[in-house]
Motif scaffolding. Structure first.
Motif, mmCIF file in Angstrom:
data_model
loop_
_atom_site.group_PDB
_atom_site.id
_atom_site.type_symbol
_atom_site.label_atom_id
_atom_site.label_comp_id
_atom_site.label_asym_id
_atom_site.label_seq_id
_atom_site.Cartn_x
_atom_site.Cartn_y
_atom_site.Cartn_z
ATOM 1 N N GLN A 138 -3.180 29.679 -10.754
ATOM 2 C CA GLN A 138 -1.972 29.061 -10.213
ATOM 3 C C GLN A 138 -2.139 27.557 -10.025
ATOM 4 O OE1 GLN A 138 -0.682 33.028 -7.590
ATOM 5 N NE2 GLN A 138 -1.242 31.160 -6.542
ATOM 6 N N GLY A 139 -3.378 27.129 -9.705
ATOM 7 C CA GLY A 139 -3.676 25.713 -9.573
ATOM 8 C C GLY A 139 -3.202 25.062 -8.295
ATOM 9 N N THR A 140 -2.907 25.875 -7.278
ATOM 10 C CA THR A 140 -2.385 25.323 -6.018
ATOM 11 C C THR A 140 -3.272 25.647 -4.816
ATOM 12 O OG1 THR A 140 -0.972 27.293 -5.815
ATOM 13 C CG2 THR A 140 0.011 25.319 -6.774
ATOM 14 N N GLY A 141 -4.515 26.077 -5.077
ATOM 15 C CA GLY A 141 -5.418 26.398 -3.973
ATOM 16 C C GLY A 141 -5.060 27.702 -3.303
ATOM 17 N N GLY A 142 -5.632 27.929 -2.131
ATOM 18 C CA GLY A 142 -5.335 29.169 -1.425
ATOM 19 C C GLY A 142 -6.301 29.424 -0.293
ATOM 20 N N LYS A 143 -6.054 30.528 0.390
ATOM 21 C CA LYS A 143 -6.861 30.943 1.540
ATOM 22 C C LYS A 143 -7.356 32.362 1.280
ATOM 23 C CE LYS A 143 -5.418 27.453 4.332
ATOM 24 N NZ LYS A 143 -6.171 26.656 5.302
ATOM 25 N N ILE A 144 -8.675 32.525 1.277
ATOM 26 C CA ILE A 144 -9.277 33.855 1.144
ATOM 27 C C ILE A 144 -9.996 34.158 2.448
ATOM 28 C CG2 ILE A 144 -10.976 35.244 -0.088
ATOM 29 C CD1 ILE A 144 -10.314 33.663 -2.610
ATOM 30 N N ILE A 145 -9.723 35.349 2.987
ATOM 31 C CA ILE A 145 -10.193 35.704 4.330
ATOM 32 C C ILE A 145 -10.762 37.117 4.286
ATOM 33 C CG2 ILE A 145 -9.494 35.971 6.746
ATOM 34 C CD1 ILE A 145 -6.980 34.209 5.930
ATOM 35 N N GLY A 146 -11.961 37.302 4.848
ATOM 36 C CA GLY A 146 -12.611 38.601 4.785
ATOM 37 C C GLY A 146 -12.950 39.169 6.145
ATOM 38 N N ALA A 147 -13.086 40.478 6.192
ATOM 39 C CA ALA A 147 -13.422 41.179 7.426
ATOM 40 C C ALA A 147 -14.930 41.338 7.551
ATOM 41 C CB ALA A 147 -12.753 42.549 7.468
ATOM 42 N N SER A 148 -15.524 40.578 8.486
ATOM 43 C CA SER A 148 -16.895 40.837 8.889
ATOM 44 C C SER A 148 -16.830 41.561 10.240
ATOM 45 C CB SER A 148 -17.707 39.547 8.955
ATOM 46 O OG SER A 148 -19.071 39.821 9.231
ATOM 47 N N SER A 149 -17.713 41.233 11.177
ATOM 48 C CA SER A 149 -17.768 41.979 12.430
ATOM 49 C C SER A 149 -18.821 41.344 13.324
ATOM 50 C CB SER A 149 -18.161 43.439 12.138
ATOM 51 O OG SER A 149 -18.530 44.142 13.304
ATOM 52 N N ILE A 150 -18.805 41.693 14.609
ATOM 53 C CA ILE A 150 -19.950 41.327 15.433
ATOM 54 C C ILE A 150 -21.221 41.914 14.834
ATOM 55 C CG2 ILE A 150 -18.729 40.999 17.615
ATOM 56 C CD1 ILE A 150 -19.626 43.829 18.427
ATOM 57 N N GLU A 187 -18.512 27.600 -3.841
ATOM 58 C CA GLU A 187 -18.181 27.630 -5.262
ATOM 59 C C GLU A 187 -16.724 27.291 -5.550
ATOM 60 O OE1 GLU A 187 -19.530 30.990 -7.492
ATOM 61 O OE2 GLU A 187 -21.460 31.096 -6.440
ATOM 62 N N TRP A 188 -15.827 27.626 -4.612
ATOM 63 C CA TRP A 188 -14.397 27.499 -4.912
ATOM 64 C C TRP A 188 -13.721 26.327 -4.213
ATOM 65 C CZ3 TRP A 188 -13.931 33.404 -3.768
ATOM 66 C CH2 TRP A 188 -14.582 34.112 -4.800
ATOM 67 N N ALA A 189 -14.481 25.546 -3.468
ATOM 68 C CA ALA A 189 -13.888 24.394 -2.780
ATOM 69 C C ALA A 189 -13.226 23.435 -3.766
ATOM 70 C CB ALA A 189 -14.957 23.666 -1.967
ATOM 71 N N GLU A 190 -13.821 23.269 -4.937
ATOM 72 C CA GLU A 190 -13.267 22.339 -5.916
ATOM 73 C C GLU A 190 -11.884 22.753 -6.399
ATOM 74 O OE1 GLU A 190 -14.862 22.636 -10.087
ATOM 75 O OE2 GLU A 190 -16.410 23.824 -9.064
ATOM 76 N N HIS A 191 -11.522 24.022 -6.166
ATOM 77 C CA HIS A 191 -10.206 24.520 -6.569
ATOM 78 C C HIS A 191 -9.206 24.505 -5.412
ATOM 79 C CE1 HIS A 191 -11.952 25.768 -10.367
ATOM 80 N NE2 HIS A 191 -12.897 26.435 -9.715
ATOM 81 N N GLY A 192 -9.611 23.944 -4.292
ATOM 82 C CA GLY A 192 -8.721 23.908 -3.139
ATOM 83 C C GLY A 192 -8.615 25.226 -2.407
ATOM 84 N N ILE A 193 -9.613 26.087 -2.581
ATOM 85 C CA ILE A 193 -9.623 27.396 -1.939
ATOM 86 C C ILE A 193 -10.605 27.381 -0.775
ATOM 87 C CG2 ILE A 193 -10.145 29.857 -2.229
ATOM 88 C CD1 ILE A 193 -9.483 29.469 -5.227
ATOM 89 N N THR A 194 -10.148 27.747 0.407
ATOM 90 C CA THR A 194 -11.052 27.940 1.538
ATOM 91 C C THR A 194 -11.343 29.425 1.684
ATOM 92 O OG1 THR A 194 -9.278 28.114 3.184
ATOM 93 C CG2 THR A 194 -10.163 25.910 2.737
ATOM 94 N N VAL A 195 -12.551 29.734 2.143
ATOM 95 C CA VAL A 195 -12.977 31.127 2.309
ATOM 96 C C VAL A 195 -13.623 31.266 3.682
ATOM 97 C CG1 VAL A 195 -14.221 33.053 1.281
ATOM 98 C CG2 VAL A 195 -13.488 31.140 -0.169
ATOM 99 N N ASN A 196 -13.052 32.098 4.513
ATOM 100 C CA ASN A 196 -13.567 32.321 5.863
ATOM 101 C C ASN A 196 -13.512 33.808 6.192
ATOM 102 O OD1 ASN A 196 -13.969 29.496 7.091
ATOM 103 N ND2 ASN A 196 -11.896 29.342 6.257
#
Length: 257
Positions: free
Chosen positions: A129-141, A170-179
């Motif tokens: 898509q070329g517009t970046g994005g937000k990827i969010i995952g489920a971890s835990s205590i 790896e994906w910061a250059e594409h405007g994608i944050t991962v938390n």
């Protein structure tokens, strides 16, 4: 208008996240196993009642073709994929010496490979898509501290933290944050099942194990799905644009790291 996808959204934390993102103004695709179809459709209806668009999709996060279809169908039905919440997961309460290799593989297939597949397929779509994005995952205590009788589960959640850090780089250059988000004890069906299993192992009644663990929470109560969803809302929004590779605790003050 941005589009989000939440896996494991038929009930529990996933449902709370999906509804919160809808209230924030996102169109929201929700997915879960085919056996959860009725509950998932209820989530879809509640999302649409907020005034945004939604679609209910069925899929298994441990299966590559299934995850690929979830991502593609979201983009096709709702126009894009801007936020992906890899929430789906399972738990097991069992002593390590009693865990079978098959049980180990099942937990890692869903909680580990499932997050990997969701992260990578979502990233491919966002890069296209070329517009970046937000990827969010489920971890835990349990991704910050390994817990006895939750050993294999803990190992999967540590893995999510590591994957989140690597993907962020790896994906910061594409405007994608991962938390990632790391809940503590949450008042959901999963924790009811954990409480039941701990009770059987330790010979205590229903609710006693959760009550004992809750006594160690600084804020004095177990969390709700809405508590977790509020943090995911932040990660999915613009205020978190300068945050990536993190796995924050939302546990009411159980762990201090």
């Amino acid at each position: 208008m941005t589009t989000a996808h939440v896996t494991g959204a038929a009930r529990g934390i996933g449902r709370s996240i999906a509804l919160r993102l809808a209230r924030d103004g996102h169109d929201v695709a929700v997915s879960d196993l085919a056996g959860m179809a009725e509950a998932l459709d209820d989530t879809r209806k509640e999302i649409e009642a907020t005034g945004v668009r939604s679609v209910a999709l069925h899929g298994d996060v441990s299966d590559p073709a299934s995850v690929r279809a979830l991502v593609q169908d979201t983009a096709t039905e709702l126009g894009s994929l801007d936020v992906f919440v890899a929430n789906a997961g399972i738990a097991q309460t069992k002593a390590l010496l009693d865990v079978t290799p098959e049980e180990y593989d099942t937990l890692h297939a869903v909680n580990g490979r499932g997050v990997f597949l969701c992260y990578t397929e979502a990233a491919r779509q966002m890069i296209k898509q070329g517009t970046g994005g937000k990827i969010i995952g489920a971890s835990s205590i349990a991704g910050h501290k390994g817990f006895g009788l939750l050993g294999i589960y803990s190992s999967t959640k540590f893995g999510v933290r590591a994957l989140t850090q690597a993907a962020a780089q790896e994906w910061a250059e594409h405007g994608i944050t991962v938390n990632a988000y790391c809940p503590g004890i949450v008042d959901t069906q999963m924790w009811v099942e954990v409480d039941h299993d701990l009770g059987e192992i330790n010979g205590v009644g229903e609710g006693e194990s959760m009550k004992a663990m809750a006594e160690g929470i600084t804020l004095g109560r177990v969390s709700t799905g809405e508590d977790v969803a509020a943090y995911v809302s932040f990660l999915a929004g613009q205020d978190s644009n300068y945050m990536t590779g993190q796995a924050a605790l939302i546990d009411g003050g159980m762990l201090f790291v």
